[in-house]
Scaffold this motif. Structure first.
Motif, short mmCIF file in Angstrom:
data_model
loop_
_atom_site.label_atom_id
_atom_site.label_comp_id
_atom_site.label_asym_id
_atom_site.label_seq_id
_atom_site.Cartn_x
_atom_site.Cartn_y
_atom_site.Cartn_z
N ALA A 285 -15.94 -5.82 -34.11
CA ALA A 285 -16.18 -5.60 -32.68
C ALA A 285 -15.16 -4.58 -32.18
CB ALA A 285 -16.04 -6.91 -31.91
N VAL A 286 -15.64 -3.51 -31.55
CA VAL A 286 -14.78 -2.42 -31.06
C VAL A 286 -14.34 -2.72 -29.63
CG1 VAL A 286 -14.64 0.05 -30.58
CG2 VAL A 286 -15.99 -0.78 -32.52
N PHE A 287 -13.04 -2.58 -29.39
CA PHE A 287 -12.49 -2.83 -28.06
C PHE A 287 -11.90 -1.56 -27.46
CE2 PHE A 287 -12.94 -7.11 -29.39
CZ PHE A 287 -12.92 -7.91 -28.25
N GLU A 288 -12.11 -1.40 -26.14
CA GLU A 288 -11.34 -0.46 -25.33
C GLU A 288 -10.48 -1.31 -24.41
OE1 GLU A 288 -13.78 2.29 -23.26
OE2 GLU A 288 -14.84 2.98 -25.05
N LYS A 289 -9.18 -1.27 -24.64
CA LYS A 289 -8.26 -2.18 -23.96
C LYS A 289 -8.67 -3.62 -24.28
CE LYS A 289 -6.09 1.31 -22.13
NZ LYS A 289 -6.82 2.38 -22.85
N ASP A 290 -9.05 -4.41 -23.29
CA ASP A 290 -9.38 -5.81 -23.55
C ASP A 290 -10.88 -6.08 -23.54
OD1 ASP A 290 -9.65 -5.47 -20.75
OD2 ASP A 290 -9.49 -7.64 -20.47
N LYS A 291 -11.71 -5.02 -23.45
CA LYS A 291 -13.15 -5.21 -23.36
C LYS A 291 -13.86 -4.71 -24.62
CE LYS A 291 -13.56 -4.91 -18.31
NZ LYS A 291 -12.11 -4.91 -18.02
N MET A 292 -14.80 -5.50 -25.10
CA MET A 292 -15.61 -5.10 -26.24
C MET A 292 -16.66 -4.09 -25.79
SD MET A 292 -18.02 -7.49 -28.66
CE MET A 292 -19.25 -6.75 -29.75
N VAL A 293 -16.79 -2.98 -26.54
CA VAL A 293 -17.72 -1.91 -26.15
C VAL A 293 -18.76 -1.60 -27.22
CG1 VAL A 293 -16.11 -0.83 -24.56
CG2 VAL A 293 -16.07 -0.17 -26.97
N GLY A 294 -18.63 -2.20 -28.41
CA GLY A 294 -19.60 -1.91 -29.47
C GLY A 294 -19.29 -2.66 -30.74
N GLU A 295 -20.11 -2.42 -31.76
CA GLU A 295 -19.96 -3.07 -33.06
C GLU A 295 -19.98 -2.05 -34.18
OE1 GLU A 295 -23.13 -5.87 -33.38
OE2 GLU A 295 -22.01 -7.50 -32.44
N LEU A 296 -19.26 -2.36 -35.24
CA LEU A 296 -19.31 -1.58 -36.47
C LEU A 296 -19.87 -2.46 -37.58
CD1 LEU A 296 -15.78 0.14 -36.48
CD2 LEU A 296 -17.93 1.05 -35.57
N GLY A 297 -20.72 -1.88 -38.41
CA GLY A 297 -21.23 -2.61 -39.56
C GLY A 297 -20.21 -2.67 -40.69
N GLU A 298 -20.58 -3.32 -41.76
CA GLU A 298 -19.67 -3.52 -42.89
C GLU A 298 -19.19 -2.20 -43.48
OE1 GLU A 298 -18.56 -3.93 -47.12
OE2 GLU A 298 -20.39 -2.99 -46.34
N VAL A 299 -20.10 -1.23 -43.67
CA VAL A 299 -19.74 0.05 -44.24
C VAL A 299 -18.83 0.83 -43.30
CG1 VAL A 299 -20.61 2.26 -45.08
CG2 VAL A 299 -21.84 0.15 -45.63
N GLU A 300 -19.16 0.83 -42.00
CA GLU A 300 -18.34 1.54 -41.02
C GLU A 300 -16.95 0.92 -40.91
OE1 GLU A 300 -21.85 2.88 -37.89
OE2 GLU A 300 -21.11 0.81 -37.91
#
Length: 450
Positions: A285-300
């Motif tokens: 799970a990708v965060f900007e500061k304290d908020k989640m903004v997206g997801e990365l898969g296993e390869v990414e």
């Protein structure tokens, strides 16, 4: 002299009194929390799922067969409260023992909460004298309650060790290091952003195995031994008559680059079903500061760890020109941290990766040793291309500094004011990233070819 002796005697008596007796709770009065799940509610409160060790099953209790494994080694209690410790306090009225979070290994936030922001929760956790700074935190892409109630650690008799082993395997699979102290440091220094593991529930025709096996509803209430027997029978009947498939696995995106060739880019809940345990952690799970903004898969996630220097070793699959239908698998290690060269005038970032490998899986009768230099060059190009494409696309999509670029450029500034101004105004999407890979094969295997 007599006065000194009297003072010494008083000190000895006081210290002796302090050393005798115990004011804490006895171990058999404590319920040890191993995981916490945090979901939101419609009225602005939180639904707190407390998962604690069932010590009677771990130790064997009255049974002569010893400790058990699977869903029986943990129990769950769910309560609605305005914050974590209010929930723990209310839950103490439900069970006879007092909850202790000193052994907690995992804190799971629902995706909904992560997208709104977790700063308040992180603040609560780091202030606690019970929560350890190395506790793992993750984001559930369904709900935290669903994830925790689906956990069925068949191979472990210690639930705390189960989470320790699962979330420490970041050097082997595509999940990041999600410890509380790392997330907190990035959040409060404002020097970098974080990625956390994605916790998912595998959906299949077998349903929720923990509820089937134990005859429990999602809120942890026992439905009786008769209901448990019927659930077990129906589970066994389904397992024998139907193929237990994960519908999400069919929709998982397949990686099309020549790096990790033909491998699916899984996120939590998308892999194939393994026995009764429907819980898994994969992706980020990708965060900007304290908020989640997206997801990365296993390869990414794997590429991201390689660029950060967190990658230890794993098995990578590469396309091969001579055998296009059969890829080649190598065991790779990252012996040196990547080297970054950041030019703020030209707005470029050049990254050098250092990868060593051993050949593990080759097509039959294919003699790669005769073309080892060509293979090394091709794999280096595939890796560089995949990494360059990833980071350029990522910076265009997210304003998130997961590669810790702000930290890497800190040494160029003379004062904190200059550095803070740069952090506030830099736009990494304006920078052009380029990755160069130094790839070497150390061992080709044990086969001797004539």
């Amino acid at each position: 002299m007599s006065r000194i002796r009297i003072i010494i005697t008083i000190i000895v008596v006081v210290l002796t009194t302090l050393l005798t007796g115990c004011t804490g709770k006895e171990p058999n009065e404590i319920a040890y929390v191993v995981a916490l799940g945090i979901d939101s509610t419609d009225d602005g409160n939180y639904k707190i799922t407390i998962q604690y060790a069932n010590t009677t099953q771990i130790s064997g209790g009255a049974s002569e067969s010893g400790g058990k494994a699977g869903s029986e080694i943990v129990d769950n209690v769910t309560i609605e409260a305005p914050n974590i410790y209010a929930g723990v306090g209310l839950a103490n009225n439900i069970v006879s023992k007092s909850f202790s979070m000193s052994h907690a290994k995992l804190i799971v936030f629902s995706k909904e909460i992560a997208e709104k922001g977790v700063k308040d929760m992180i603040e609560t956790l780091v202030r606690s004298e019970e929560i350890r700074p190395d506790v793992f935190i993750a984001v559930a892409n369904t709900t935290a309650n669903d994830y925790l109630t689906s956990v069925n650690p068949e191979m472990e008799v210690n639930p705390a060790q189960y989470y320790q082993l699962i979330y420490q395997k970041n050097q082997l699979v595509g999940i990041p290091d999600g410890q509380l102290r790392e997330f907190f440091t990035g959040l409060y220094t404002d020097n970098y952003d974080s990625i956390l593991p994605v916790a998912g529930v595998i959906e299949g025709s077998g349903g929720n195995s923990q509820n089937d096996d134990k005859g429990q509803s999602k809120d942890g209430q026992n439905e009786g031994s008769e209901g448990s027997s019927e659930s077990l029978d129906s589970f066994e009947s389904k397992s024998s008559n139907e193929k237990d498939e994960n519908e999400k696995e069919k929709d998982a995106e397949k990686n099309t680059s020549k790096y990790e060739y033909d491998i699916k880019n899984y996120v939590g809940g998308e892999t194939a079903i393994e026995k009764k345990n429907k819980a898994e952690a994969i992706g980020a799970a990708v965060f900007e500061k304290d908020k989640m903004v997206g997801e990365l898969g296993e390869v990414e996630t794997e590429i991201c760890k390689m660029l950060k220097g967190d990658y230890t070793y794993s098995y990578l699959t590469y396309y091969n020109n001579d055998t296009p239908d059969i890829p080649i698998t190598v065991k790779t290690t990252q012996q040196k941290k990547p080297k970054y060269k950041i030019d703020t005038d030209k707005k470029t970032v050049d990254i050098e990766l250092y990868i060593e490998s051993d050949l593990y899986s080759l097509p039959a009768d294919y003699n790669v040793e005769n073309k080892i230099e060509d293979f090394e060059r091709d794999v280096a190009n595939y890796t560089s291309s995949a990494c360059t494409e990833f980071i350029n696309n990522f910076t265009k999509k997210y304003n998130s500094d997961i590669l810790k670029l702000n930290e890497k450029i800190k040494y160029k500034f003379l004062t904190n004011n200059q550095y803070n101004w740069f952090k506030k105004n830099v736009d990494w999407s304006e920078y052009k990233f380029s990755v160069c890979t130094d790839f070497k094969v150390r061992r080709t295997g044990l086969i001797v070819r004539e």
